[in-house]
Design an enzyme around this catalytic site. Structure first.
Site, PDB file in Angstrom:
ATOM      1  N   SER A 151      -4.913  -9.619   5.940  1.00  0.00           N
ATOM      2  CA  SER A 151      -4.480  -8.278   6.292  1.00  0.00           C
ATOM      3  C   SER A 151      -4.009  -8.329   7.741  1.00  0.00           C
ATOM      4  CB  SER A 151      -5.668  -7.322   6.145  1.00  0.00           C
ATOM      5  OG  SER A 151      -5.359  -6.090   6.734  1.00  0.00           O
ATOM      6  N   ASP A 167       0.814  -1.216   0.000  1.00  0.00           N
ATOM      7  CA  ASP A 167       0.000   0.000   0.000  1.00  0.00           C
ATOM      8  C   ASP A 167       0.846   1.265   0.000  1.00  0.00           C
ATOM      9  OD1 ASP A 167      -2.128  -1.701   0.190  1.00  0.00           O
ATOM     10  OD2 ASP A 167      -2.739  -1.079   2.195  1.00  0.00           O
ATOM     11  N   ASP A 171      -8.661   2.760  11.574  1.00  0.00           N
ATOM     12  CA  ASP A 171      -7.359   3.396  11.702  1.00  0.00           C
ATOM     13  C   ASP A 171      -7.300   4.780  11.081  1.00  0.00           C
ATOM     14  OD1 ASP A 171      -6.313   1.469  13.243  1.00  0.00           O
ATOM     15  OD2 ASP A 171      -5.429   0.336  11.598  1.00  0.00           O
ATOM     16  N   ARG A 201      -1.796   3.808  16.862  1.00  0.00           N
ATOM     17  CA  ARG A 201      -2.097   4.859  15.895  1.00  0.00           C
ATOM     18  C   ARG A 201      -1.895   6.283  16.407  1.00  0.00           C
ATOM     19  NH1 ARG A 201      -0.700   1.636  12.839  1.00  0.00           N
ATOM     20  NH2 ARG A 201      -2.077   0.270  11.658  1.00  0.00           N
TER      21      ARG A 201
END
Lengths: 407, 407, 407, 407
Positions: free
Chosen positions: A177, A16, A125, A96
């Site tokens: 994932s 990504d 997220d 995060r």
């Protein structure tokens, strides 16, 4: 799209964020400064600078935030027994906000025009990142390519990478994932997307083994706490990071901390994930056991509600808010006497309490014993029951008079 | 002590209530009508009538309340996921109010002057009994010998029994204090009185085996629910009582449902107990798993608080109160669509989810998938985050102006 | 009764505690050291030493605890908006623990064998006194004459006083039972014991006037707060005690702070009281108004629950507990930016907001305006609604498929 | 914009929705079916059909939903004492979901392609409308012109109306933004946008008068309730709608129910409004007073939390959700014995209790009296305090041993 001069990208080196570098340069014509947070995922960071530069980044910051993650995020949550929906130990949610804080600091230092992240538009997220960014710079521009580009799937990503000669190891084999840090490893996607499917643990697990593969001999450990925080294992002092590493190893080996759940995301849909949190699961368990000795009933029961709320607040990305701070202030106040040792037996997925002691224990054998005691007057119960039950008495009398009658 | 004509005694046939018959006749000169509630402890009831009459009772009622226990007490709590202090599945707390209700009914029928129970003055059960009695007859006199007689220990009880020729099997060997019913078996006392001691599970356990002794091969089961209530096992319909019996057997064999805890009693002290609740633990687990599919986030999160309160209310003996009724009304409303199948793998103390399905599932693969979807517009997230984060934005702007700055 | 050497008596100089001196000497043969707490009731303290000594006490301590009452009890509760049952501003509940603390200190200093209080066995104050005493000395003996002597009514008290030549002004005319301190004045008993009766305000009120007697011209005041605490009135700095005195005067004149309620006592019965809290009512109102500007929504909504709990905890006499401390820690954290001015119009019982300003205001005209703005993108709402409403969407789709349908 | 065939518009006849008709036809080329909900705003509905047709609508439905508003929305909230942020009686929030439900029904009947509303993109009402629409038809398209058109202010609206010859009475004089129904009237905007400004009540108020203008003579009324619902005024039976009309009149005259607040909108910003809810304020007050007699302490305290949540849920537009239904189920269960009469004195803005009676009263003068009683044993308090305070005792003993000491 507006022209930008320079952006800061939350970079992991995966497919990504590799693609995003190219896409940003192509679409905004901007310089891309990459930032990777070391939150204990370790090996993933090897060779990362080279990879970032090769992929077109002008620079890579690697920020070691593992210690901060443990001391400023994990331990406050641990003290609160904060869990989301009774199961999730918040692994991703912890990491995060702290990364986002660094992104803002670096964006300011680099005089960047925007912060970019590679989160999907369907997940939590993106919210956690952006709320934390807003807390530190409400005027900072944020770019979330997944919400705006035309790429819609992993296959299209790979097509894009190939078309742009992006130098990454590319595999069209599908994968779960994942999100990994010191505290946990999460797995989502593929067959897990149907809650009717049993997870293939033997294929999935990385930090731990399946229950069946754990040893037939139990492992005993003793954890020591001070003010609600773990400070030693088997009598040996550890800093937070090392302690969690050590417990991950021990817990993982004994199949501790597997969690399979259908959870409610902040953005409104349910999702299904498998989490491995071996060390964390042990710590949460031990902390609660110790509290059962050190907290009085009223504090303990109300603190359950506070912890329930804190879990929600953290999961929802509201770390940098007055409510989170106030909840933690409540919790900290309760932890002053949460100290002592918890002995645990780990065996094939089970954590079994094997002895709790505390210098501040409110358990009093003197009061609790079935044998004769000197301190408790059993006649007190009668008065207690009469007053504690007075509302029931009064109501029953009213019902008699009104011919209502208890059911 | 005032003279009484007739009393109704909650009778188990054990040492305590046997002695109480004699003690009541000696001290009040009254007829003693005994009542035993069959709550699934079964074998303990064999020969009970003979024993009661021999010991001096004029009559023994055996009330079969197992079905009522399951349908009117256990299932409402199960629907609410009601647990006390995160662990205790309320086994004893369920049984007391229902027995008390029968005691009042029989006391009225027998025209008795008082109800007598053998609960200690240090425990919760005296409160549970007496609050329920007050709910059905606020003017009923209650006698609790342990709070008023001179006997202070098991040894003194045995002395008393011998001195009065009470015909019961007497052993001076000490034993754990136990409470058994269909749902659970509790153990307290002796070495368990020190929380530093690891329980000797291999000596203690009766409904289940220790983790190590459970089979090396997992057992798979499928539970079916309708309106939050379990109705079938492996596709076969069961009534509530039979289902729990069956699950006790399966769960016990796989070491499911062991619980060792330091709990806060209603009367103010902490106590330590070991509980076996094999079938109950499976049912609670399965029910929660199913709810993760069938309840939306807001309902589910608030229901956690309701369940927390319900656990407290039940533990505290407040079954027959308006608050308990209102909490259950909330819960029932949420269960209308809690239906479906939960497949579980039971293995050496672990319950592992192996698949959940529901006709009313709110999990939508269409929305949750990592693949391209038709239903979710990722751009919506941006607006969501901006408004959800607006208070953070406004505060950060205020802080900038006031030079306060986020920490 | 056991012989005692010396006791410490919580003394007010009223009928109850005067008689108690004699009763204690008669029954325990002990020296009686009296302690009166000055909590702002002022005039009641004149000539108190002479009275105590004449009545048989060996000594009188007058402890000035008004400042402590305001700063350590009232202000923390004010910051939490702590109220009991939506109405009661806790006047009596604040004063008891602090007096109890002094009683223990003096009992230790005087080497006394017991602490004595004149509270009735039906009220909350006995609990508040004794819980605080237990917190500071769990082994201290407490004597509560009303629970043990034969005197059952005011008339019998007077008989006793006359029979023992107790030198107090005695009137057989009945009076409301009152409790007065800086913060409030409570009235109970007589015609108020029937909730069907409207209070005769013009006869009862002492700190304030009835609504009808308040002036026809409103009074405007401006209160200034820092960190949630009032620091100035109409621009003039005041310490807490003086500020409350001043506000009692202003508020009382304008009929502010009358409260008539049926409340649930801790000991299980309902009671009915009329409270006058003129200054306190103004402070609570102003503080909440200011918070509406300074706290964000999530903090504010959760803090309502915390305040609800704090009100309960204080009313229930649980001041010196970890839970109270933790609740206050939460609250304090939220008050850091609660600062600014609140202008109020006081008029015949009404408090009407006439303007709120704060340097830390989170109200943003820029965002709130109906006019065009630069900061808010209305399109964000669409995304917000779609995600905020996603659970509703998913459920409605499920219902369509299942033919359930929203009602 | 995509072409549409037919849309259903929530129509009020005001400037906004009048313009929207033209704008819809201009932009989508569609037929516009108007729907006006009669929620008790009455006079605003006169001549509405003519106006709608003249402005270009093909049809006007006037739906009388006042009775439903009262019985299905207002009364359930009243039973729960549901309030938002301690002040707001939810007037607008009640009306939106029910109108939305009718919009969906008519859209289905008319086979329309979309529903259109005139709510601003900054407010709560867009959310309330759209969530309710989603609940009844998750696939229904919604158009919210304020979020998409270029018109940015009232002036631009008027320009548009003039340019398009929209036949409405147009005034460039500014006005407060208002929302009116049977229950309330809200005022926002203009000088109210600065919380520092005192509202000009004498200019603003429509349903009521300012405190100063209320009569010098109080008005006494008596409200009768059954199962938590008001059924009679001064002994005369009224249906819900008529009762509220009558109380609006009486309350308005006495300046009851003015509310000025800074509230936290769902969409993240604070806004400031003035609300008039004369009858509603009386009903809420009376209902709570009656509950103080009819509910026991534990039910009442927990119900406060439930009401707090219900207020939030309603304000947030979540009427048609399982959580709202479950909260109401809890509340309904508690209202079974909430019956009786509440006498109130209304005087210049004040509601003063003048007597409460109930056949199900739990207030027992027998228990509460200061005089001698037959039913309460004061010695019970001692046992109660000892057990209630046992955690404090145990902690204080632990602190002594640990040299911690209470603070």
């Amino acid at each position: 799209m507006n022209k930008l001069n320079k952006v800061v990208l939350a970079y992991s080196g995966g497919l990504d964020t590799s693609i995003i570098i190219t896409w940003l340069k192509e679409n905004y014509g901007c310089e891309v400064v990459c930032v990777a947070g070391n939150v204990g995922q370790n090996d993933e960071l090897d060779g990362l600078e080279e990879k970032a530069l090769k992929t077109g980044a002008s620079k890579l910051y690697i920020e070691d935030i593992t210690k901060e993650l443990v001391e400023d995020f994990i331990f406050p949550a641990l003290k609160g027994n904060a869990v989301y929906e009774g199961k999730y130990l918040l692994g991703t949610a912890f990491a995060r906000p702290i990364i986002a804080k660094r992104l803002v600091e670096i964006a300011h230092k680099e005089n960047a025009d925007a912060i970019v992240h590679g989160c999907t538009g369907k997940g939590n997220d993106q919210v956690r990142f952006e709320l934390a960014i807003k807390a530190f710079d409400p005027d900072m521009k944020v770019i979330a390519p997944w919400r705006i580009w035309d790429i819609k799937s992993r296959d299209e990503e790979i097509d894009y990478a190939e078309a742009h000669n992006i130098p990454i190891k590319i595999t069209r084999e599908t994968n779960y994932s994942k999100d990994k840090n010191l505290w946990h490893l999460s797995h989502e996607g593929l067959d897990l997307e149907d809650p009717a499917n049993e997870p293939k643990y033997d294929e999935i697990l990385e930090m731990s083994v399946s229950h069946e593969k754990a040893p037939d001999i139990p492992t005993y450990i003793t954890l020591s706490f001070e003010k609600g925080i773990p400070v030693a294992l088997n009598g040996e002092k550890f800093d937070g990071v090392s302690l969690i590493q050590k417990l991950n190893e021990i817990g993982g080996k004994n199949a501790i901390g597997l969690c399979d759940m259908v959870e409610n995301r902040l953005v409104g849909m349910k999702s299904r994930g498998v989490y491995e949190t071996p060390g964390g699961t042990i710590l949460y368990y031990a902390h609660k056991e110790l509290e059962s000795l050190c907290l009085d009933r009223e504090t303990s029961h109300y603190k359950e509600l506070i912890g329930h709320k804190l879990g929600e607040v953290i999961y929802f990305g509201q770390w940098y808010t007055p409510l989170r701070e106030a909840l933690c202030a409540f919790i900290d106040k309760t932890q002053e006497t949460v100290a002592g040792d918890v002995k645990l037996k780990l065996y094939k997925g089970n954590i079994i309490t094997a002895g709790i002691t505390s210098p501040y224990s409110l358990y009093s054998e003197e009061f609790a014993t079935f044998n004769e005691d000197e301190v408790y007057n059993q006649m007190d119960s009668q008065g207690f029951i009469n007053l504690y039950g007075l509302p029931i008495t009064v109501r029953a009398k009213m019902q008699k008079q009104s011919n209502l009658g208890a059911k």
